[in-house]
Design a protein around this motif. Structure first.
Motif, mmCIF file in Angstrom:
data_model
loop_
_atom_site.group_PDB
_atom_site.id
_atom_site.type_symbol
_atom_site.label_atom_id
_atom_site.label_comp_id
_atom_site.label_asym_id
_atom_site.label_seq_id
_atom_site.Cartn_x
_atom_site.Cartn_y
_atom_site.Cartn_z
ATOM 1 N N LYS A 1 5.846 -18.053 31.524
ATOM 2 C CA LYS A 1 6.052 -16.871 32.362
ATOM 3 C C LYS A 1 6.171 -17.229 33.844
ATOM 4 O O LYS A 1 7.028 -16.703 34.549
ATOM 5 N N THR B 1 12.370 -5.991 31.977
ATOM 6 C CA THR B 1 11.255 -5.562 31.115
ATOM 7 C C THR B 1 11.115 -6.550 29.972
ATOM 8 O O THR B 1 12.099 -7.176 29.533
ATOM 9 N N ASP C 1 9.485 -6.535 26.187
ATOM 10 C CA ASP C 1 8.909 -5.710 25.117
ATOM 11 C C ASP C 1 8.525 -4.337 25.651
ATOM 12 O O ASP C 1 7.453 -3.793 25.382
ATOM 13 N N GLY C 2 9.398 -3.767 26.498
ATOM 14 C CA GLY C 2 9.206 -2.418 27.000
ATOM 15 C C GLY C 2 8.300 -2.329 28.221
ATOM 16 O O GLY C 2 8.172 -1.247 28.809
ATOM 17 N N GLU C 3 7.690 -3.447 28.652
ATOM 18 C CA GLU C 3 6.822 -3.444 29.830
ATOM 19 C C GLU C 3 7.564 -4.137 30.998
ATOM 20 O O GLU C 3 8.318 -5.082 30.805
ATOM 21 N N GLU C 4 7.297 -3.595 32.180
ATOM 22 C CA GLU C 4 7.961 -4.190 33.358
ATOM 23 C C GLU C 4 7.477 -5.621 33.568
ATOM 24 O O GLU C 4 6.275 -5.881 33.653
ATOM 25 N N PHE C 5 8.428 -6.551 33.643
ATOM 26 C CA PHE C 5 8.115 -7.973 33.785
ATOM 27 C C PHE C 5 8.371 -8.457 35.220
ATOM 28 O O PHE C 5 7.606 -9.242 35.771
ATOM 29 N N ARG D 1 10.365 -7.039 39.171
ATOM 30 C CA ARG D 1 11.095 -6.027 39.926
ATOM 31 C C ARG D 1 11.449 -6.591 41.304
ATOM 32 O O ARG D 1 10.636 -7.220 41.980
ATOM 33 N N TYR E 1 13.788 -8.926 26.044
ATOM 34 C CA TYR E 1 13.945 -8.720 27.490
ATOM 35 C C TYR E 1 15.127 -7.801 27.740
ATOM 36 O O TYR E 1 16.151 -7.887 27.054
#
Length: 489
Positions: free
Chosen positions: A71, A95, A97-101, A103, A148
């Motif tokens: 990561k 994102t 798996d649907g979560e913000e990774f 920005r 992703y």
């Protein structure tokens, strides 16, 4: 500060001030343009096709970044894309798996962004969408079991580059205007800066000229500046002083000429009247005996000799006044000359009631022997004519003062008033205002003495002696060695 320094400073400032103002305004314009670009105000892609090409490339770079091992490495790789995102005024959201990774930028929260995001999900998160003013490019990938989704947002601006060009043109126009105005106002200020130091002394000089032309010869300039005008103002004051002296000298010379004419008229009239009377007496037969006739002729001869002596003194004075009297100046031992001359004259003056003595130090001067003889005779005659005792004395002293000598003629007569001392060497001046006493002389003798002393390069003054009497003091310059050849005649 001198005018020369002011001109030098103004020339330097004439270059530096406009350059400084231009640089300052140029930096302000560049700052505005940079702010416009940095904050995306009106800068973007002109149409969707440009955005599609740019977003596809950035999306591919983001996909490659997500293939990194862990990561932290993925996030580090994604951060390297910020320069590309700024260049296209785009925002990036990733994102996992649907979560913000990850920005970057401000996007995804507005109503248009929400609508675009919902529409992208309907397209399985793959493709490019647009609302007309807002663009979204979405791409999804699976890496190491993680799904992703890459979102790239951008505001479409049809006039973005045109606005930038307008901003550049306006900035250039402002810059040119700033250069022109800075040069203009700098020139006005520096011209006033220099002219103010020139105008004031010029006005003073002009006022001084008007004062002098109006006859105010006592007017003087008071200039405190330490510049090129200071010596000019000093020269003006010197000129005014010399002009006043010249006017005063002309006035005194005019008065002297008037007195000369009056003196000549008075002094010549008396002997001429006497001669005329005695001649008429002879012609009318008043003197009938040979003894009477001889007495008349003797009187006529005496008055004629008096006239001859007076005319001779007038001629001598006139030549000395005009500085064209013949002069045979030589270096002579003044003490030896005086000793010989006084030794010859003292016998005659002793018979007439004037005893002459001397005390002489060795000293050499440059002088005309004939003029020295006339000087001694005139002073001795003056002492003889004004004596009040049956026997008077005249003491002559010569003192060596180094570069000058002091020659003093001191008698024991009545002296003169303090008021008369300053006028004693004026032509035709007598202490007797009535001029009725013919025995006191014509008043030319001491005037000739003064002129002779001046021709020898010396000075002369008169003063009353401590025990009474008159002292005539001359300071004469050295004319040669004290061993100069004796000039006894």
């Amino acid at each position: 500060m001198t005018i020369k320094k002011r001109l030098a400073v103004s020339n330097v400032l004439m270059i530096l001030v406009p350059i400084g103002i231009t640089v300052l305004i140029a930096l302000c314009c560049l700052g505005v343009i940079w702010f416009t670009i940095a904050h995306g105000t009106g800068v973007g892609f002109e149409d969707s096709e440009d955005f599609i090409h740019a977003s596809a490339g950035i999306s591919e770079l983001a996909s490659n970044a997500l293939t990194e091992g862990n990561k932290d490495e993925q996030l580090a790789s994604l951060k390297t894309l910020t320069s590309f995102l700024d260049r296209g005024a785009m925002s990036l959201i990733v994102t996992a798996d649907g979560e913000e990774f990850y920005r970057y930028g401000e996007a995804g929260s507005s109503q248009e962004d929400v609508q675009l995001t919902v529409a992208a999900q309907a397209l399985q998160n793959e493709g490019t969408l647009s609302t007309g003013t807002r663009n979204l490019h979405v791409h999804s990938l699976t890496q190491c079991g993680v799904d992703y989704v890459i979102y790239l947002y951008n505001t479409q601006s049809q006039l973005s580059y045109t606005s930038l060009k307008v901003a550049v043109v306006i900035a250039g126009s402002v810059l040119i205007l700033a250069i022109v105005l800075s040069v203009f106002f700098t020139d006005r200020f520096l011209t006033r800066f220099v002219w103010r130091r020139i105008e004031q002394p010029l006005e003073q000089l002009s006022d001084g000229v008007r004062q002098i032309s109006d006859g105010n010869l006592d007017y003087r300039l008071e200039y405190a500046g330490k510049d090129e005008f200071l010596p000019v103002c000093q020269d003006f004051n010197d000129m005014a002083g010399r002009l006043k002296e010249s006017v005063e000298r002309s006035r005194r010379e005019e008065e002297s000429r008037k007195e000369l004419m009056a003196g000549l008229s008075h002094d010549l009239r008396t002997p001429l009247t006497s001669i005329q009377a005695y001649v008429e007496g002879l012609l009318d037969g008043v003197a009938k005996t040979p003894e009477a006739q001889r007495k008349y002729l003797t009187t006529i001869k005496r008055h004629a000799e008096e006239l001859e002596g007076m005319v001779s003194r007038i001629l001598t004075y006139s030549r000395l006044e005009l500085n064209n009297a013949p002069r045979d100046a030589v270096t002579l031992r003044l003490d030896e000359y005086l000793k010989a001359e006084l030794g010859t004259l003292s016998v005659d003056y002793a018979e007439r009631g004037l005893d002459i003595s001397c005390e002489l130090a060795p000293y050499a001067v440059t002088a005309d022997a004939n003029e020295l003889h006339q000087l001694i005779v005139n002073i001795a005659d003056n002492s003889l004519k004004y004596k009040t005792k049956q026997r008077a004395t005249l003491r002559v002293t010569l003192t060596d003062k180094g570069e000058t000598c002091r020659l003093i003629f001191a008698d024991d007569g009545p002296g003169v008033s303090e008021e008369a001392l300053g006028k004693l060497f004026d032509v035709f001046y007598r202490t007797d205002p009535s001029r009725s006493d013919r025995g006191k002389g014509s008043g030319l003798g001491l005037a000739i003495v003064a002129k002779t002393a001046l021709r020898m390069g010396g000075t002369i003054r008169a003063e009353n002696g401590p025990q009474g009497g008159l002292r005539i003091i001359m300071e004469l310059p050295k004319g040669g060695d004290a061993d100069a050849e004796d000039t006894d005649r």
